[in-house]
Design an enzyme around this catalytic site. Structure first.
Site, PDB file in Angstrom:
ATOM      1  N   HIS A 295      48.938  45.288  28.634  1.00 32.60           N
ATOM      2  CA  HIS A 295      48.965  43.825  28.784  1.00 32.60           C
ATOM      3  C   HIS A 295      49.204  43.389  30.234  1.00 32.60           C
ATOM      4  CE1 HIS A 295      49.067  44.202  24.559  1.00 32.60           C
ATOM      5  NE2 HIS A 295      50.371  44.167  24.368  1.00 32.60           N
ATOM      6  N   TYR A 434      52.609  25.537  36.931  1.00 32.49           N
ATOM      7  CA  TYR A 434      53.254  24.638  37.886  1.00 32.49           C
ATOM      8  C   TYR A 434      53.352  25.298  39.243  1.00 32.49           C
ATOM      9  CZ  TYR A 434      57.557  26.998  36.125  1.00 32.49           C
ATOM     10  OH  TYR A 434      58.484  27.910  35.714  1.00 32.49           O
TER      11      TYR A 434
HETATM   12  N1  LIG Z   1      55.867  22.657  32.989  1.00 28.62           N
HETATM   13  C1  LIG Z   1      57.005  23.167  32.640  1.00 28.62           C
HETATM   14  O1  LIG Z   1      57.254  23.355  31.471  1.00 28.62           O
HETATM   15  C2  LIG Z   1      57.943  23.497  33.702  1.00 28.62           C
HETATM   16  C3  LIG Z   1      59.105  24.099  33.358  1.00 28.62           C
HETATM   17  N2  LIG Z   1      59.973  24.427  34.287  1.00 28.62           N
HETATM   18  C4  LIG Z   1      61.209  25.062  33.831  1.00 28.62           C
HETATM   19  O2  LIG Z   1      62.205  24.917  34.767  1.00 28.62           O
HETATM   20  C5  LIG Z   1      63.050  26.039  34.743  1.00 28.62           C
HETATM   21  C6  LIG Z   1      63.178  26.633  36.116  1.00 28.62           C
HETATM   22  O3  LIG Z   1      61.888  26.991  36.610  1.00 28.62           O
HETATM   23  P1  LIG Z   1      61.636  28.422  37.243  1.00 28.62           P
HETATM   24  O4  LIG Z   1      60.290  28.480  37.792  1.00 28.62           O
HETATM   25  O5  LIG Z   1      61.940  29.450  36.241  1.00 28.62           O
HETATM   26  O6  LIG Z   1      62.706  28.351  38.386  1.00 28.62           O
HETATM   27  P2  LIG Z   1      63.505  29.417  39.250  1.00 28.62           P
HETATM   28  O7  LIG Z   1      62.781  29.717  40.469  1.00 28.62           O
HETATM   29  O8  LIG Z   1      64.884  28.916  39.377  1.00 28.62           O
HETATM   30  O9  LIG Z   1      63.459  30.710  38.439  1.00 28.62           O
HETATM   31  C7  LIG Z   1      64.393  30.900  37.524  1.00 28.62           C
HETATM   32  C8  LIG Z   1      64.114  32.275  37.011  1.00 28.62           C
HETATM   33  O10 LIG Z   1      64.307  33.241  38.049  1.00 28.62           O
HETATM   34  C9  LIG Z   1      64.765  34.422  37.496  1.00 28.62           C
HETATM   35  N3  LIG Z   1      65.925  34.918  38.231  1.00 28.62           N
HETATM   36  C10 LIG Z   1      67.217  34.641  38.049  1.00 28.62           C
HETATM   37  N4  LIG Z   1      67.965  35.370  38.909  1.00 28.62           N
HETATM   38  C11 LIG Z   1      67.121  36.071  39.657  1.00 28.62           C
HETATM   39  C12 LIG Z   1      67.288  36.976  40.720  1.00 28.62           C
HETATM   40  N5  LIG Z   1      68.494  37.299  41.188  1.00 28.62           N
HETATM   41  N6  LIG Z   1      66.188  37.522  41.272  1.00 28.62           N
HETATM   42  C13 LIG Z   1      64.969  37.217  40.822  1.00 28.62           C
HETATM   43  N7  LIG Z   1      64.762  36.356  39.797  1.00 28.62           N
HETATM   44  C14 LIG Z   1      65.825  35.794  39.231  1.00 28.62           C
HETATM   45  C15 LIG Z   1      65.112  34.107  36.076  1.00 28.62           C
HETATM   46  O11 LIG Z   1      64.053  34.570  35.279  1.00 28.62           O
HETATM   47  P3  LIG Z   1      64.020  36.048  34.787  1.00 28.62           P
HETATM   48  O12 LIG Z   1      65.233  36.283  33.994  1.00 28.62           O
HETATM   49  O13 LIG Z   1      62.785  36.052  33.989  1.00 28.62           O
HETATM   50  O14 LIG Z   1      63.947  36.930  35.985  1.00 28.62           O
HETATM   51  C16 LIG Z   1      65.105  32.617  35.990  1.00 28.62           C
HETATM   52  O15 LIG Z   1      64.663  32.118  34.758  1.00 28.62           O
HETATM   53  C17 LIG Z   1      62.442  27.039  33.808  1.00 28.62           C
HETATM   54  O16 LIG Z   1      63.074  26.931  32.561  1.00 28.62           O
HETATM   55  C18 LIG Z   1      61.026  26.564  33.719  1.00 28.62           C
HETATM   56  O17 LIG Z   1      60.440  26.915  32.514  1.00 28.62           O
HETATM   57  C19 LIG Z   1      59.717  24.220  35.601  1.00 28.62           C
HETATM   58  C20 LIG Z   1      58.565  23.599  35.990  1.00 28.62           C
HETATM   59  C21 LIG Z   1      57.600  23.166  35.054  1.00 28.62           C
HETATM   60  O1  LIG Z   2      51.429  44.908  22.003  1.00 32.33           O
HETATM   61  C1  LIG Z   2      52.577  44.531  21.826  1.00 32.33           C
HETATM   62  O2  LIG Z   2      52.853  43.213  21.964  1.00 32.33           O
HETATM   63  C2  LIG Z   2      53.964  42.651  21.279  1.00 32.33           C
HETATM   64  C3  LIG Z   2      54.183  41.274  21.884  1.00 32.33           C
HETATM   65  O3  LIG Z   2      53.087  40.456  21.636  1.00 32.33           O
HETATM   66  P1  LIG Z   2      53.237  38.878  21.709  1.00 32.33           P
HETATM   67  O4  LIG Z   2      51.865  38.378  21.509  1.00 32.33           O
HETATM   68  O5  LIG Z   2      54.178  38.496  20.604  1.00 32.33           O
HETATM   69  O6  LIG Z   2      53.806  38.555  23.034  1.00 32.33           O
HETATM   70  C4  LIG Z   2      55.193  43.525  21.403  1.00 32.33           C
HETATM   71  O7  LIG Z   2      56.229  43.018  20.585  1.00 32.33           O
HETATM   72  C5  LIG Z   2      54.855  44.937  20.935  1.00 32.33           C
HETATM   73  O8  LIG Z   2      55.971  45.789  21.153  1.00 32.33           O
HETATM   74  C6  LIG Z   2      53.673  45.483  21.694  1.00 32.33           C
HETATM   75  O9  LIG Z   2      53.247  46.692  21.108  1.00 32.33           O
END
Ligand SMILES: NC(=O)C1=CN([C@@H]2O[C@H](COP(=O)(O)OP(=O)(O)OC[C@H]3O[C@@H](n4cnc5c(N)ncnc54)[C@H](OP(=O)(O)O)[C@@H]3O)[C@@H](O)[C@H]2O)C=CC1
Ligand SMILES: O=C1O[C@H](COP(=O)(O)O)[C@@H](O)[C@H](O)[C@H]1O
Length: 552
Positions: A295, A434
């Protein structure tokens, strides 16, 4: 016949409906024979889109009858995905008229029992019950062994009872029987004359380069490549399919989509649950084979590939293969492996670590989490890390692509104020694109602040229901479109990249870093992100839908 059906597919690819709801939304029926200037403003209801697609499905099927054979009809995949998907396509009138369905498996069960098992996953509405009866009238079941030729002769007789038909065989089976089953299909069940046969195969396609090549050679000895449909269901997801349109349908991205402007790319998959009692199966494969090698790598190819000469399947897949060929296997300093442990403060399953699953071999070092930085050694991408990360038992369900741009050169603002642009493509849940960008703080202030250009599908395409990935892909098989299926050379390249790492893990058995069920995974993964030029500031705050005071 095959060629004719492909040209129709092209039309369908252009006019694929985004929705099965009743709301209308603009610009979503780009058909090859429409005036392009009218496309952007034309509002089309879903019913209209569906009707058009139905016509094209009929044309693609040339009025022929079809038999869809589910091999492994008694199994988990069949009941959870295949029967429900066939039902959804059927009820929306998207299958060619005169399509029959035959289940085949070893179990001595009835169609009624399969129906009972599948029903909880079919989401049938009260008013659809008559239609459901119609659907099941078109279904039948044949019980037979996978390695007994005579049983496949009986299956063939059952198919022939439906008349001269095109045949689609869906292998919802464990890989241990792929070879014998396809051999029996080839020997006993192929369509004759002008009718075609297509074989749909589910992963795992082998366990490493050698076993995968062996399986591919076996398939190639029986079928032509255009008869084989290797499913990677991520290729059926809306935002994964959107990558090509976004990149090549917009002028703005082309000039900045390269090593001069992009610092790093993160492609991640997170799941909030563990192996759920299926640890025995998972342990044989591990997270790299389960999610990353297929994937995430498929998404990478769509982010990194050059513009293909056309949207034909072979043109696209040629470009994807070129990307893969430019990726060397990762070195261990660019790899972090983890395995979840129970969270003593969690609820239910969260308390259980991977090794607590009774189906997991004692002391297993199989990773349930992995972060790997890959590099595409070509003129466009040399030096840009593509950080792939995936894990089970994490804090959320999320799949996304983050393209982080380099710092602004010659910054004139307050030190540290300007943050990097980041383009986020959220595959799931709640599809969105975004672009994080700096903007002037609204009002009297002359400061800059982090903001975004936001295409949230839930508000832009309000009420639109996205089809399930399997719906799109199974329909593609009917239509003969291989755009979203994996070609054998793609598969082989994908295994070439990951096989050295997989063999290293099996040989050296490095202890994976423990991480707590429900957390973000090992801290070492974040350190690998930083080392590979992904800068996380934590300063970005999303403020959806905050109303502004009207200006005077
Ligand atoms: N259209 C929409 O629906 C939009 C939604 N949003 C929402 O706003 C929120 C914030 O946006 P986002 O782009 O995630 O902002 P950020 O840049 O603040 O990213 C936050 C993400 O960074 C990751 N992170 C946290 N700590 C670390 C680290 N030390 N090093 C690297 N990565 C880290 C985490 O994800 P991970 O645990 O996966 O690493 C966390 O969710 C989200 O909930 C997003 O969905 C924002 C814009 C538009
Ligand atoms: O192929 C796989 O994908 C699923 C996740 O699929 P999603 O469409 O629900 O995101 C994952 O749970 C599984 O372990 C893997 O074999």
């Amino acid at each position: 016949m095959e060629a004719e059906s492909k040209s129709k597919v092209h039309l369908v690819k252009q006019s694929r409906p985004q929705s099965t709801d009743t709301g209308s939304h603009p610009g979503q029926t780009e058909s090859a024979n429409m005036d392009p200037s009218k496309q952007a403003v034309r509002a089309v209801s879903s019913e209209e889109v569906l009707a058009k697609l139905r016509d094209e499905v009929e044309l693609g099927g040339h009025g022929a009858s079809h038999v869809f054979i589910i091999l492994g009809a008694s199994g988990d995949l069949a009941k959870k995905k295949i029967y429900p998907t066939l039902w959804w396509l059927f009820k929306d009138g998207l299958l060619p008229a005169n399509t029959h369905f035959i289940g085949y498996a070893r179990s001595n069960i009835t169609m009624e029992q399969i129906r009972e098992k599948s029903l909880p996953f079919m989401k049938v509405q009260k008013e659809e019950e008559a239609k459901l009866e119609e659907f099941f009238k078109l279904n039948s079941y044949v019980s037979g062994k996978y390695d007994v030729k005579d049983d496949f002769v009986r299956l063939n007789e059952a198919i022939e009872e439906k008349g001269k038909s095109n045949r689609l065989f869906y292998m919802a089976l464990p890989p241990s029987v792929f070879e014998i089953v396809t051999l029996n299909v080839k020997n006993c069940c192929m369509a004759q004359g002008d009718k075609w046969t297509r074989i749909v195969v589910e992963k795992p396609f082998g366990k490493d380069l050698e076993s995968s090549n062996k399986l591919s050679a076996h398939f190639a000895s029986l079928f032509k490549e255009e008869e084989l449909y290797r499913i990677d269901h991520y290729l059926g997801k809306e935002m994964v399919q959107n990558l090509m349109v976004m990149r090549f349908g917009n002028r703005i991205y082309g000039p900045i989509w390269n090593r001069d402007n992009i610092a790093s790319v993160v492609i991640s998959f997170k799941e909030p649950f563990g192996t759920q009692g299926r640890g025995g199966y998972f342990d044989e494969f591990g997270i790299i084979r389960d999610v990353m090698q297929n994937h995430l790598l498929q998404i990478l190819t769509l982010v990194a590939m050059e513009k293909p000469p056309s949207t034909d399947a072979e043109d696209i897949r040629n470009e994807k293969v070129k990307v893969l060929k430019s990726i060397p296997p990762p070195s261990m300093e660019n790899v972090v492996l983890g395995q979840y442990v129970g969270n003593p403060e969690g609820k239910g399953e969260e308390k259980e670590g991977y090794l607590d699953d009774p189906t997991v071999p004692k002391g297993s070092v199989t990773p349930t989490f992995a972060t790997v930085a890959l590099f595409v050694k070509n003129e466009r991408w040399d030096g840009v890390p593509f950080i792939l990360r995936c894990g089970k038992a994490l804090n959320e369900r999320k799949a996304e692509v983050r393209i982080q741009f380099k710092d602004v050169a010659g910054d004139i603002f307050r030190a540290g104020e300007v943050k990097r642009n980041e383009l986020v493509i959220r595959v799931q849940p709640s599809e969105a694109i975004y672009m994080k960008m700096m903007a002037k703080t609204p009002g009297m202030s002359i400061d800059c602040e982090e903001s975004e250009l936001d295409l949230t599908y839930g508000s832009r395409y309000r009420g639109v229901k996205m089809p399930d990935a399997y719906e799109r892909l199974i329909l593609d098989v009917f239509m003969g479109s291989q755009i979203h299926f994996v070609r054998s050379d793609e598969l082989s390249e994908a295994w070439r990249i990951f096989t050295p790492l997989l063999h290293h893990i099996e040989r050296e058995k490095p202890t994976p870093i423990p991480y707590i069920y429900g957390g973000r995974g090992p801290a070492e993964s974040d350190a690998l992100f930083s080392k590979n030029d992904f800068m996380y500031t934590g300063s970005y705050k999303w403020k959806p839908g905050v109303p502004m005071k009207p200006s005077l």
